[in-house]
Design a protein around this motif. Structure first.
Motif, PDB file in Angstrom:
ATOM      1  N   GLY A  99      28.315  76.380  76.550  1.00 12.40           N
ATOM      2  CA  GLY A  99      27.212  76.423  77.491  1.00 12.40           C
ATOM      3  C   GLY A  99      27.135  77.670  78.342  1.00 12.40           C
ATOM      4  N   CYS A 100      27.923  78.673  78.026  1.00 17.83           N
ATOM      5  CA  CYS A 100      27.849  79.928  78.788  1.00 17.83           C
ATOM      6  C   CYS A 100      26.521  80.611  78.502  1.00 17.83           C
ATOM      7  CB  CYS A 100      28.994  80.860  78.393  1.00 17.83           C
ATOM      8  SG  CYS A 100      30.616  80.270  78.889  1.00 17.83           S
ATOM      9  N   THR A 101      25.943  81.179  79.532  1.00 17.06           N
ATOM     10  CA  THR A 101      24.675  81.892  79.354  1.00 17.06           C
ATOM     11  C   THR A 101      24.956  83.330  78.923  1.00 17.06           C
ATOM     12  OG1 THR A 101      24.586  82.641  81.648  1.00 17.06           O
ATOM     13  CG2 THR A 101      23.575  80.505  81.159  1.00 17.06           C
ATOM     14  N   PRO A 102      24.086  83.915  78.117  1.00 21.84           N
ATOM     15  CA  PRO A 102      24.288  85.306  77.706  1.00 21.84           C
ATOM     16  C   PRO A 102      24.423  86.263  78.891  1.00 21.84           C
ATOM     17  CG  PRO A 102      22.617  84.295  76.330  1.00 21.84           C
ATOM     18  CD  PRO A 102      22.929  83.312  77.437  1.00 21.84           C
ATOM     19  N   LEU A 103      23.595  86.083  79.916  1.00 20.96           N
ATOM     20  CA  LEU A 103      23.653  86.959  81.085  1.00 20.96           C
ATOM     21  C   LEU A 103      24.975  86.772  81.836  1.00 20.96           C
ATOM     22  CD1 LEU A 103      22.269  89.088  82.797  1.00 20.96           C
ATOM     23  CD2 LEU A 103      21.106  87.233  84.034  1.00 20.96           C
ATOM     24  N   GLY A 104      25.455  85.546  81.909  1.00 18.96           N
ATOM     25  CA  GLY A 104      26.738  85.288  82.577  1.00 18.96           C
ATOM     26  C   GLY A 104      27.900  85.944  81.860  1.00 18.96           C
ATOM     27  N   VAL A 105      27.883  85.897  80.531  1.00 20.30           N
ATOM     28  CA  VAL A 105      28.949  86.539  79.746  1.00 20.30           C
ATOM     29  C   VAL A 105      28.881  88.051  79.927  1.00 20.30           C
ATOM     30  CG1 VAL A 105      29.825  86.951  77.410  1.00 20.30           C
ATOM     31  CG2 VAL A 105      29.096  84.653  78.085  1.00 20.30           C
ATOM     32  N   CYS A 106      27.675  88.608  79.884  1.00 18.37           N
ATOM     33  CA  CYS A 106      27.533  90.062  80.080  1.00 18.37           C
ATOM     34  C   CYS A 106      28.021  90.470  81.467  1.00 18.37           C
ATOM     35  CB  CYS A 106      26.077  90.483  79.899  1.00 18.37           C
ATOM     36  SG  CYS A 106      25.518  90.408  78.190  1.00 18.37           S
ATOM     37  N   ALA A 107      27.706  89.675  82.480  1.00 15.60           N
ATOM     38  CA  ALA A 107      28.145  89.988  83.841  1.00 15.60           C
ATOM     39  C   ALA A 107      29.668  89.930  83.939  1.00 15.60           C
ATOM     40  CB  ALA A 107      27.517  89.013  84.836  1.00 15.60           C
ATOM     41  N   TYR A 108      30.273  88.943  83.290  1.00 16.37           N
ATOM     42  CA  TYR A 108      31.736  88.835  83.296  1.00 16.37           C
ATOM     43  C   TYR A 108      32.360  90.050  82.612  1.00 16.37           C
ATOM     44  CZ  TYR A 108      36.412  87.357  82.013  1.00 16.37           C
ATOM     45  OH  TYR A 108      37.779  87.309  81.821  1.00 16.37           O
ATOM     46  N   LEU A 109      31.841  90.404  81.445  1.00 12.22           N
ATOM     47  CA  LEU A 109      32.376  91.547  80.706  1.00 12.22           C
ATOM     48  C   LEU A 109      32.198  92.846  81.487  1.00 12.22           C
ATOM     49  CD1 LEU A 109      31.203  90.652  77.091  1.00 12.22           C
ATOM     50  CD2 LEU A 109      33.533  90.518  78.023  1.00 12.22           C
ATOM     51  N   ALA A 110      31.075  92.979  82.176  1.00  8.84           N
ATOM     52  CA  ALA A 110      30.854  94.184  82.983  1.00  8.84           C
ATOM     53  C   ALA A 110      31.896  94.290  84.087  1.00  8.84           C
ATOM     54  CB  ALA A 110      29.453  94.171  83.583  1.00  8.84           C
TER      55      ALA A 110
END
Length: 101
Positions: free
Chosen positions: A23-34
């Motif tokens: 259920g992770c959102t794409p934007l949330g994953v990108c923010a975490y990786l950033a």
């Protein structure tokens, strides 16, 4: 977090498919990786926000580690800040509930 370096070969919980199923959102994953490689803004509403805030000088040379708790916290914060549509939020919540009991 087990403290190991983040590696594409050693993680089964951090694959795109696993994160999507959880259920992770794409934007949330990108923010975490950033945030792994340097500084990421606290409030992110879009990928454009991430791109505008990117600074090469802010990157760290230290190896990154995967921390699921931090990912979940970042994903929740981004979902709130970006005001996900009700349908997207419902899908993410259902997926999290089915995974976490």
């Amino acid at each position: 977090a087990d403290g190991r370096k983040l590696s594409k070969r050693s993680s089964t919980t951090a694959t795109v498919a696993a994160l999507r199923n959880d259920g992770c959102t794409p934007l949330g994953v990108c923010a975490y990786l950033a945030g792994l490689g340097g500084r990421a803004p606290q409030s992110i509403e879009s990928l454009d926000d991430l791109a505008r805030s990117f600074e090469l000088e802010g990157l760290s040379a230290a190896p990154s580690t995967f921390d699921r708790k931090q990912l979940d916290e970042r994903d929740a914060a981004v979902a709130f800040a970006s005001r996900l549509g009700a349908a997207q939020l419902a899908v993410a919540v259902r997926a999290r509930l089915s995974v976490n009991g």
